[in-house]
Design an enzyme around this catalytic site. Sequence first.
Site: not given
Ligand code: SAH
Length: 205
Positions: A59
């Site tokens: 993000s």
């Molecule tokens: N805070 C993270 C944001 C990553 S984007 C950062 O700064 O890197 C969101 C993440 O949520 C992705 O890695 C995706 O794979 C994960 N995600 C999506 N659906 C999910 C679920 N049902 N359970 C756990 N993680 C999930």
Amino acid sequence: MSDMTKTMVANQLQKRGINDTAVLDAMSIIPRHRFVSKIYRPMAYTDNPLPIGHGQTISQPYIVALMTELLQVDLKQKVLEIGTGCGYQTALLCILTKRVITLEVLSTLSTKSRKRLKTLGYDNVDCHCADGKNGWSKEAPYDRILVSAAPETIPEVLIEQLAPNGRMVIPIGPLYNQFIYIITKNQNGHVNKEKSTPVRFVPLV
Ligand code: SAH
């Protein structure tokens, strides 16, 4: 504090109204470039989300800061994070609270982030490869829950896993119409939902 983080904190966060000093100080010391692949390192401190592989993104710094400020964490809490991704938001929570449990549905990202966080010295965190829609009942309830992928509706189980006086920050809605919600549970278990800022997150799958 490196010049890059200093500039990022001043221009992208403080200028836009982030004023929680604990959040600002922590983001001044986390090496954000260590959370992205080599080719994106030169862009690690820019005002953007960046690809972290598997169609996912780290993000934008401002959104990380905003969500964390809204979460109102302190050093005594147990925090559940959903969507570990590259682990940058996780590292921030590790600095600001006592214990972090983070869930990532993609095993490659989960494994990589577990290693990365360990290498960087964050040891008050457990990384699990799991579907965040189920929360993590083993260690519930949580004082705080931060979700960084957007479901279309709030998973009830997450509200159940929130402790009395707990607080959850979660983006909700379809891809082009998401808002951050702040969900609080009072001492008696009464739940309140407050709609906040418009955002754009990847979907919670
Ligand atoms: N805070 C993270 C944001 C990553 S984007 C950062 O700064 O890197 C969101 C993440 O949520 C992705 O890695 C995706 O794979 C994960 N995600 C999506 N659906 C999910 C679920 N049902 N359970 C756990 N993680 C999930």
